[in-house]
Design an enzyme around this catalytic site. Sequence first.
Site, PDB file in Angstrom:
ATOM      1  N   ARG A  85       0.830  -1.194   0.000  1.00 21.24           N
ATOM      2  CA  ARG A  85       0.000   0.000   0.000  1.00 21.24           C
ATOM      3  C   ARG A  85       0.874   1.258   0.000  1.00 21.24           C
ATOM      4  O   ARG A  85       0.557   2.255  -0.627  1.00 21.24           O
ATOM      5  CB  ARG A  85      -0.873  -0.034   1.256  1.00 21.24           C
ATOM      6  CG  ARG A  85      -2.085   0.822   1.123  1.00 21.24           C
ATOM      7  CD  ARG A  85      -3.050   0.524   2.237  1.00 21.24           C
ATOM      8  NE  ARG A  85      -4.111   1.509   2.186  1.00 21.24           N
ATOM      9  CZ  ARG A  85      -4.698   1.978   3.254  1.00 21.24           C
ATOM     10  NH1 ARG A  85      -4.349   1.569   4.444  1.00 21.24           N
ATOM     11  NH2 ARG A  85      -5.661   2.858   3.125  1.00 21.24           N
ATOM     12  N   ASP A 145     -20.073   4.475   0.539  1.00 17.80           N
ATOM     13  CA  ASP A 145     -20.298   3.388   1.504  1.00 17.80           C
ATOM     14  C   ASP A 145     -21.632   3.597   2.236  1.00 17.80           C
ATOM     15  O   ASP A 145     -22.357   2.637   2.517  1.00 17.80           O
ATOM     16  CB  ASP A 145     -19.152   3.348   2.517  1.00 17.80           C
ATOM     17  CG  ASP A 145     -17.803   3.469   1.828  1.00 17.80           C
ATOM     18  OD1 ASP A 145     -17.088   2.478   1.706  1.00 17.80           O
ATOM     19  OD2 ASP A 145     -17.497   4.589   1.350  1.00 17.80           O
ATOM     20  N   ARG A 148     -24.293   2.455  -0.002  1.00 16.75           N
ATOM     21  CA  ARG A 148     -24.369   0.973  -0.010  1.00 16.75           C
ATOM     22  C   ARG A 148     -25.114   0.484   1.237  1.00 16.75           C
ATOM     23  O   ARG A 148     -25.964  -0.412   1.160  1.00 16.75           O
ATOM     24  CB  ARG A 148     -22.946   0.380  -0.031  1.00 16.75           C
ATOM     25  CG  ARG A 148     -22.260   0.549  -1.372  1.00 16.75           C
ATOM     26  CD  ARG A 148     -20.806   0.112  -1.333  1.00 16.75           C
ATOM     27  NE  ARG A 148     -20.208   0.185  -2.677  1.00 16.75           N
ATOM     28  CZ  ARG A 148     -18.915   0.360  -2.924  1.00 16.75           C
ATOM     29  NH1 ARG A 148     -18.059   0.474  -1.929  1.00 16.75           N
ATOM     30  NH2 ARG A 148     -18.461   0.409  -4.158  1.00 16.75           N
ATOM     31  N   HIS A 172     -12.564   5.437   4.158  1.00 16.67           N
ATOM     32  CA  HIS A 172     -13.158   4.786   2.990  1.00 16.67           C
ATOM     33  C   HIS A 172     -12.270   3.572   2.731  1.00 16.67           C
ATOM     34  O   HIS A 172     -11.264   3.659   2.026  1.00 16.67           O
ATOM     35  CB  HIS A 172     -13.183   5.716   1.773  1.00 16.67           C
ATOM     36  CG  HIS A 172     -13.499   4.976   0.502  1.00 16.67           C
ATOM     37  ND1 HIS A 172     -14.707   4.371   0.276  1.00 16.67           N
ATOM     38  CD2 HIS A 172     -12.750   4.700  -0.584  1.00 16.67           C
ATOM     39  CE1 HIS A 172     -14.680   3.778  -0.895  1.00 16.67           C
ATOM     40  NE2 HIS A 172     -13.494   3.943  -1.440  1.00 16.67           N
TER      41      HIS A 172
HETATM   42  P1  NAD Z   1      -8.391   4.228 -14.456  1.00 15.04           P
HETATM   43  O1  NAD Z   1      -7.058   3.576 -14.555  1.00 15.04           O
HETATM   44  O2  NAD Z   1      -9.515   3.749 -15.293  1.00 15.04           O
HETATM   45  O3  NAD Z   1      -8.227   5.806 -14.729  1.00 15.04           O
HETATM   46  C1  NAD Z   1      -7.186   6.571 -14.223  1.00 15.04           C
HETATM   47  C2  NAD Z   1      -6.872   7.623 -15.271  1.00 15.04           C
HETATM   48  O4  NAD Z   1      -5.933   8.553 -14.717  1.00 15.04           O
HETATM   49  C3  NAD Z   1      -6.223   7.037 -16.540  1.00 15.04           C
HETATM   50  O5  NAD Z   1      -7.008   7.378 -17.676  1.00 15.04           O
HETATM   51  C4  NAD Z   1      -4.841   7.672 -16.572  1.00 15.04           C
HETATM   52  O6  NAD Z   1      -4.377   7.941 -17.881  1.00 15.04           O
HETATM   53  C5  NAD Z   1      -5.068   8.933 -15.763  1.00 15.04           C
HETATM   54  N1  NAD Z   1      -3.848   9.504 -15.190  1.00 15.04           N
HETATM   55  C6  NAD Z   1      -2.862   8.850 -14.528  1.00 15.04           C
HETATM   56  N2  NAD Z   1      -1.904   9.740 -14.166  1.00 15.04           N
HETATM   57  C7  NAD Z   1      -2.304  10.950 -14.583  1.00 15.04           C
HETATM   58  C8  NAD Z   1      -1.756  12.243 -14.493  1.00 15.04           C
HETATM   59  N3  NAD Z   1      -0.576  12.473 -13.885  1.00 15.04           N
HETATM   60  N4  NAD Z   1      -2.433  13.261 -15.050  1.00 15.04           N
HETATM   61  C9  NAD Z   1      -3.618  13.054 -15.662  1.00 15.04           C
HETATM   62  N5  NAD Z   1      -4.189  11.850 -15.778  1.00 15.04           N
HETATM   63  C10 NAD Z   1      -3.531  10.809 -15.241  1.00 15.04           C
HETATM   64  O7  NAD Z   1      -8.775   4.167 -12.916  1.00 15.04           O
HETATM   65  P2  NAD Z   1     -10.255   4.377 -12.291  1.00 15.04           P
HETATM   66  O8  NAD Z   1     -10.932   3.054 -12.205  1.00 15.04           O
HETATM   67  O9  NAD Z   1     -10.914   5.518 -12.986  1.00 15.04           O
HETATM   68  O10 NAD Z   1      -9.876   4.780 -10.789  1.00 15.04           O
HETATM   69  C11 NAD Z   1      -9.256   6.028 -10.533  1.00 15.04           C
HETATM   70  C12 NAD Z   1      -8.953   6.155  -9.040  1.00 15.04           C
HETATM   71  O11 NAD Z   1     -10.202   6.226  -8.320  1.00 15.04           O
HETATM   72  C13 NAD Z   1      -8.189   4.949  -8.455  1.00 15.04           C
HETATM   73  O12 NAD Z   1      -7.258   5.436  -7.488  1.00 15.04           O
HETATM   74  C14 NAD Z   1      -9.289   4.141  -7.778  1.00 15.04           C
HETATM   75  O13 NAD Z   1      -8.781   3.334  -6.738  1.00 15.04           O
HETATM   76  C15 NAD Z   1     -10.157   5.283  -7.256  1.00 15.04           C
HETATM   77  N6  NAD Z   1     -11.550   4.929  -6.896  1.00 15.04           N
HETATM   78  C16 NAD Z   1     -12.035   5.502  -5.784  1.00 15.04           C
HETATM   79  C17 NAD Z   1     -13.328   5.218  -5.358  1.00 15.04           C
HETATM   80  C18 NAD Z   1     -13.823   5.858  -4.093  1.00 15.04           C
HETATM   81  O14 NAD Z   1     -14.895   5.533  -3.580  1.00 15.04           O
HETATM   82  N7  NAD Z   1     -13.078   6.803  -3.528  1.00 15.04           N
HETATM   83  C19 NAD Z   1     -14.143   4.346  -6.101  1.00 15.04           C
HETATM   84  C20 NAD Z   1     -13.629   3.791  -7.277  1.00 15.04           C
HETATM   85  C21 NAD Z   1     -12.316   4.083  -7.655  1.00 15.04           C
END
Ligand code: NAD
Length: 316
Positions: A85, A145, A148, A172
């Site tokens: 992590r 959450d 949910r 979270h």
């Molecule tokens: P994803 O890989 O589909 O999308 C991430 C995007 O970020 C990609 O398109 C990538 O090109 C872009 N990216 C990476 N570095 C970058 C930068 N420096 N500048 C601009 N763009 C950049 O991932 P996802 O499924 O969309 O998830 C995104 C984040 O959200 C992850 O950290 C995931 O764990 C988190 N997430 C959080 C929750 C929540 O409840 N908080 C829920 C779902 C996902």
Amino acid sequence: MKVGIIGAGSVGSATAFALVMRGVARKVVLIDANEKKAQAEAMDIAHAAPFAYANKIKAGTYQDLEGADVVIVTAGANQKPGETRIDLLGRNVKIFESIIPEIAKVAPNTILLITANPADIMTEVAIKLSGFPKERVIGSGTVLDTSRFRTLLGYHLGVSPQSIHAYVLGEHGDSEVLVWSNGDAGSVQIEELARVVNKPFTSEVKAQIDDCVRNSAYQIIEGKGATYYGIAGALCRICQAISNNEYAILTVSSHHEEVEGVNDVCVSLPTVIGKRGIHKVIFPRLSESEHRDLRFSAEKIKEYSDQAVAMVSQNK
Ligand code: NAD
């Protein structure tokens, strides 16, 4: 309302779609390191917009964030096999170092809405990197959450989730705290309502609901690789509360001077959200074991966020 979204991946594009189709944002700017991806998503969503509201969505650069009311940050690395992590945290801190100062330069009065994981810790990192007042840096926290939890309670009680007031607090993540002791529906305590409808919350039922709330992300990821509609709904709801200056109570994550004896930590608590971002935090009544669980959750976040903030200082 004008909303910028950094990261046009699964979460960013689903959020853009929700904002456009619900008419919450009139202008949406999608920014991604992969410009082609941002352009394709913006184009696809723009073709749905005429079926909903008159709004504009485009792919852009940081300059296009000028005047944004909210900037949502979804760009973040996902854990790779064998990676801890903290390794992931290191990569996400680096990504945030390249993003947050750019936003702060162009949109110094915007509200930052952080959803990249680990969301509470990245919210703390965003506060440090932006220099923004804490009221304008919001983590999506346990809004999803909580939804949910309410959904499952609603199914069990035969009541719409919208009529249930029950919260998930803390991290979270794995240490989140489902508050069973004081949730209610129609002014009736949920435990009492469960008895009235002859579906009592036995320890098995509670364990099942707890497991589903805490672990549904893992189940969804196993089935389709990522979760995005639920979080898109949550992010859209937070933007709506800001846009309409609603003073809505949502369990976002924000920086607290003290929670359950833990100092300077980003944790989700019921929070009043409006035009200025965070207006007020409400500390709920909890049972003894919920107090203990919330303290454990805050301690867990604190341990990692101290390390993340130290990384930011080292890299400066
Ligand atoms: P994803 O890989 O589909 O999308 C991430 C995007 O970020 C990609 O398109 C990538 O090109 C872009 N990216 C990476 N570095 C970058 C930068 N420096 N500048 C601009 N763009 C950049 O991932 P996802 O499924 O969309 O998830 C995104 C984040 O959200 C992850 O950290 C995931 O764990 C988190 N997430 C959080 C929750 C929540 O409840 N908080 C829920 C779902 C996902």
